[in-house]
Design a protein around this motif. Structure first.
Motif, PDB file in Angstrom:
ATOM      1  N   PHE A  53     -27.272  -6.303  16.606  1.00 52.26           N
ATOM      2  CA  PHE A  53     -25.974  -6.393  15.951  1.00 52.26           C
ATOM      3  C   PHE A  53     -24.908  -6.720  16.989  1.00 52.26           C
ATOM      4  O   PHE A  53     -25.040  -6.402  18.173  1.00 52.26           O
ATOM      5  CB  PHE A  53     -25.619  -5.077  15.251  1.00 52.26           C
ATOM      6  N   TYR A  54     -23.849  -7.362  16.502  1.00 49.31           N
ATOM      7  CA  TYR A  54     -22.688  -7.610  17.349  1.00 49.31           C
ATOM      8  C   TYR A  54     -21.737  -6.411  17.295  1.00 49.31           C
ATOM      9  O   TYR A  54     -21.590  -5.754  16.268  1.00 49.31           O
ATOM     10  CB  TYR A  54     -21.907  -8.837  16.867  1.00 49.31           C
ATOM     11  N   THR A  55     -21.069  -6.169  18.411  1.00 52.77           N
ATOM     12  CA  THR A  55     -19.874  -5.331  18.440  1.00 52.77           C
ATOM     13  C   THR A  55     -18.732  -6.229  18.890  1.00 52.77           C
ATOM     14  O   THR A  55     -18.830  -6.876  19.952  1.00 52.77           O
ATOM     15  CB  THR A  55     -20.027  -4.143  19.398  1.00 52.77           C
ATOM     16  N   ILE A  56     -17.685  -6.284  18.088  1.00 51.46           N
ATOM     17  CA  ILE A  56     -16.629  -7.274  18.308  1.00 51.46           C
ATOM     18  C   ILE A  56     -15.295  -6.569  18.539  1.00 51.46           C
ATOM     19  O   ILE A  56     -14.900  -5.688  17.763  1.00 51.46           O
ATOM     20  CB  ILE A  56     -16.508  -8.212  17.082  1.00 51.46           C
ATOM     21  N   ASP A  57     -14.603  -6.961  19.599  1.00 52.62           N
ATOM     22  CA  ASP A  57     -13.228  -6.517  19.815  1.00 52.62           C
ATOM     23  C   ASP A  57     -12.299  -7.384  18.975  1.00 52.62           C
ATOM     24  O   ASP A  57     -12.323  -8.621  19.080  1.00 52.62           O
ATOM     25  CB  ASP A  57     -12.844  -6.633  21.292  1.00 52.62           C
ATOM     26  N   VAL A  58     -11.491  -6.725  18.150  1.00 49.56           N
ATOM     27  CA  VAL A  58     -10.576  -7.436  17.255  1.00 49.56           C
ATOM     28  C   VAL A  58      -9.140  -7.183  17.698  1.00 49.56           C
ATOM     29  O   VAL A  58      -8.693  -6.025  17.767  1.00 49.56           O
ATOM     30  CB  VAL A  58     -10.747  -6.968  15.792  1.00 49.56           C
ATOM     31  N   LYS A  59      -8.440  -8.248  18.036  1.00 49.92           N
ATOM     32  CA  LYS A  59      -7.027  -8.133  18.389  1.00 49.92           C
ATOM     33  C   LYS A  59      -6.211  -8.042  17.114  1.00 49.92           C
ATOM     34  O   LYS A  59      -6.214  -8.947  16.285  1.00 49.92           O
ATOM     35  CB  LYS A  59      -6.576  -9.334  19.215  1.00 49.92           C
ATOM     36  N   LEU A  60      -5.499  -6.928  16.929  1.00 51.05           N
ATOM     37  CA  LEU A  60      -4.776  -6.678  15.685  1.00 51.05           C
ATOM     38  C   LEU A  60      -3.580  -7.609  15.507  1.00 51.05           C
ATOM     39  O   LEU A  60      -2.876  -7.941  16.475  1.00 51.05           O
ATOM     40  CB  LEU A  60      -4.291  -5.227  15.648  1.00 51.05           C
ATOM     41  N   PHE A  61      -3.346  -8.005  14.259  1.00 47.55           N
ATOM     42  CA  PHE A  61      -2.120  -8.734  13.941  1.00 47.55           C
ATOM     43  C   PHE A  61      -0.911  -7.819  14.118  1.00 47.55           C
ATOM     44  O   PHE A  61       0.160  -8.247  14.528  1.00 47.55           O
ATOM     45  CB  PHE A  61      -2.158  -9.248  12.498  1.00 47.55           C
ATOM     46  N   ASN A  62      -1.088  -6.542  13.768  1.00 51.18           N
ATOM     47  CA  ASN A  62      -0.001  -5.572  13.833  1.00 51.18           C
ATOM     48  C   ASN A  62       0.164  -4.995  15.226  1.00 51.18           C
ATOM     49  O   ASN A  62      -0.815  -4.781  15.940  1.00 51.18           O
ATOM     50  CB  ASN A  62      -0.260  -4.413  12.859  1.00 51.18           C
ATOM     51  N   ASP A  63       1.407  -4.723  15.585  1.00 53.99           N
ATOM     52  CA  ASP A  63       1.696  -3.867  16.732  1.00 53.99           C
ATOM     53  C   ASP A  63       1.807  -2.451  16.186  1.00 53.99           C
ATOM     54  O   ASP A  63       2.827  -2.066  15.629  1.00 53.99           O
ATOM     55  CB  ASP A  63       3.005  -4.292  17.404  1.00 53.99           C
ATOM     56  N   MET A  64       0.737  -1.671  16.339  1.00 54.11           N
ATOM     57  CA  MET A  64       0.683  -0.354  15.721  1.00 54.11           C
ATOM     58  C   MET A  64       1.616   0.646  16.386  1.00 54.11           C
ATOM     59  O   MET A  64       1.789   1.759  15.897  1.00 54.11           O
ATOM     60  CB  MET A  64      -0.746   0.174  15.746  1.00 54.11           C
ATOM     61  N   THR A  65       2.224   0.281  17.501  1.00 53.95           N
ATOM     62  CA  THR A  65       3.185   1.169  18.154  1.00 53.95           C
ATOM     63  C   THR A  65       4.600   0.932  17.657  1.00 53.95           C
ATOM     64  O   THR A  65       5.521   1.648  18.048  1.00 53.95           O
ATOM     65  CB  THR A  65       3.147   0.984  19.683  1.00 53.95           C
ATOM     66  N   SER A  66       4.797  -0.065  16.814  1.00 55.53           N
ATOM     67  CA  SER A  66       6.139  -0.394  16.321  1.00 55.53           C
ATOM     68  C   SER A  66       6.048  -0.810  14.856  1.00 55.53           C
ATOM     69  O   SER A  66       5.916  -1.989  14.530  1.00 55.53           O
ATOM     70  CB  SER A  66       6.752  -1.523  17.167  1.00 55.53           C
ATOM     71  N   LEU A  67       6.108   0.171  13.973  1.00 56.78           N
ATOM     72  CA  LEU A  67       5.987  -0.072  12.540  1.00 56.78           C
ATOM     73  C   LEU A  67       7.260   0.362  11.824  1.00 56.78           C
ATOM     74  O   LEU A  67       7.823   1.413  12.136  1.00 56.78           O
ATOM     75  CB  LEU A  67       4.787   0.695  11.963  1.00 56.78           C
ATOM     76  N   GLY A  68       7.695  -0.428  10.871  1.00 54.03           N
ATOM     77  CA  GLY A  68       8.881  -0.099  10.087  1.00 54.03           C
ATOM     78  C   GLY A  68       8.545   0.069   8.621  1.00 54.03           C
ATOM     79  O   GLY A  68       7.937   1.049   8.212  1.00 54.03           O
ATOM     80  N   HIS A  69       8.944  -0.911   7.816  1.00 52.53           N
ATOM     81  CA  HIS A  69       8.634  -0.863   6.396  1.00 52.53           C
ATOM     82  C   HIS A  69       7.177  -1.249   6.135  1.00 52.53           C
ATOM     83  O   HIS A  69       6.636  -2.143   6.782  1.00 52.53           O
ATOM     84  CB  HIS A  69       9.563  -1.812   5.615  1.00 52.53           C
ATOM     85  N   VAL A  70       6.584  -0.543   5.207  1.00 48.91           N
ATOM     86  CA  VAL A  70       5.190  -0.787   4.844  1.00 48.91           C
ATOM     87  C   VAL A  70       5.062  -0.786   3.326  1.00 48.91           C
ATOM     88  O   VAL A  70       6.001  -0.448   2.603  1.00 48.91           O
ATOM     89  CB  VAL A  70       4.248   0.288   5.451  1.00 48.91           C
ATOM     90  N   TYR A  71       3.867  -1.168   2.843  1.00 50.69           N
ATOM     91  CA  TYR A  71       3.594  -1.215   1.416  1.00 50.69           C
ATOM     92  C   TYR A  71       2.354  -0.385   1.116  1.00 50.69           C
ATOM     93  O   TYR A  71       1.316  -0.563   1.752  1.00 50.69           O
ATOM     94  CB  TYR A  71       3.377  -2.659   0.951  1.00 50.69           C
ATOM     95  N   ILE A  72       2.488   0.508   0.166  1.00 48.15           N
ATOM     96  CA  ILE A  72       1.358   1.319  -0.270  1.00 48.15           C
ATOM     97  C   ILE A  72       0.758   0.660  -1.504  1.00 48.15           C
ATOM     98  O   ILE A  72       1.468   0.341  -2.458  1.00 48.15           O
ATOM     99  CB  ILE A  72       1.799   2.757  -0.583  1.00 48.15           C
ATOM    100  N   ILE A  73      -0.556   0.467  -1.489  1.00 50.36           N
ATOM    101  CA  ILE A  73      -1.235  -0.271  -2.549  1.00 50.36           C
ATOM    102  C   ILE A  73      -1.825   0.702  -3.564  1.00 50.36           C
ATOM    103  O   ILE A  73      -2.579   1.605  -3.214  1.00 50.36           O
ATOM    104  CB  ILE A  73      -2.367  -1.148  -1.982  1.00 50.36           C
TER     105      ILE A  73
END
Length: 261
Positions: free
Chosen positions: A222-242
């Motif tokens: 199996f592969y283990t893959i490092d994924v670079k996040l689109f989000n900067d998780m250290t700087s979050l403001g408004h979000v949407y709850i689904i």
């Protein structure tokens, strides 16, 4: 003409030799020039409205395209033609506390069960997934961040639909790991990772990030893959709850099938 010339000279000498008269002339001149400048600015602003409106329209279109990554994903808020309502509702919220230095990180949002928030609802923003609601109070909720080592999320490689589990190794806040991806999958650096179809928490194809590094486990194939996040998780403001209206129905049906077995 001579009289007018002499009168102008006399007025100039009077203004220059008397501070009161000089201040009045300067004040009047400032008033006149200020009025002219204001009128000029208003005229220029009026004729620039079209350009400004076009720029605002472009920015609005860009933001809407970022929302849920519409170019790359299926539509989230599809209209149910039978019921006439949206299958997935969005509750707008704001992050008021954010931890990202622990192995299991939590966010606190300023919406709770009074606003319709329930545990196990997905939380996203315009760039991608943020986490899953853990607990709620009347007006607040805590969210288990994707930066945690205990709660895997179903994800897939967008171009090939090969699925895996999204986890975090507890190291960098900018990267998560996609594990259990089969070796037969075609993977390349830069490929997009999105949410999979096996989750009732997140709709399919919500953005997560891009492949940064690929590791091969020779023992498991199996592969283990490092994924670079689109989000900067250290700087979050408004979000949407689904809120997925079909989630409870799906879960109840699956539980019934498990009992029948």
């Amino acid at each position: 003409m001579l009289f007018l010339l002499l009168m102008i000279i006399a007025l100039s000498l009077t203004v220059q030799s008397h501070s009161y008269h000089k201040s009045k002339v300067i004040s009047s001149a400032n008033f006149l020039t200020g009025g002219v400048y204001q009128m000029t600015s208003n005229v220029e602003g009026y004729f620039n409205l079209k350009v400004q409106n076009e720029e605002l329209a472009k920015e609005n279109a860009r933001l809407k395209s970022l929302l849920f990554n519409l170019k790359d994903t299926t539509k989230i808020a599809d209209i149910d033609s039978i019921k006439g309502v949206k299958k997935i509702d969005l509750i707008v919220s704001q992050v008021i506390k954010n931890s990202y230095t622990n192995q299991v990180n939590f966010l606190t949002l300023n919406t709770g069960y009074k606003q319709g928030v329930k545990p196990e609802m997905g939380v996203i923003n315009s760039l991608g997934i943020v986490g899953v609601v853990e607990n709620t109070s009347a007006n607040y909720c805590t969210v288990l961040s994707i930066l945690n080592t205990e709660s895997p999320i179903n994800a897939k490689i967008k171009k090939s639909n090969h699925i895996g589990s999204l986890i975090w190794n507890g190291k960098s806040t900018g990267f998560v790991q996609l594990v259990d991806v089969p070796r037969l999958a075609s993977v390349r650096k830069g490929d997009t990772i999105v949410t999979g179809a096996q989750s009732t928490i997140f709709p399919e194809n919500i953005g997560i990030g891009t492949i940064d590094k690929i590791y091969i486990d020779n023992e498991t194939n199996f592969y283990t893959i490092d994924v670079k996040l689109f989000n900067d998780m250290t700087s979050l403001g408004h979000v949407y709850i689904i809120k997925n209206r079909d989630r409870e129905e799906i879960i109840n049906l699956e539980k019934k099938s498990e009992k029948d077995e």
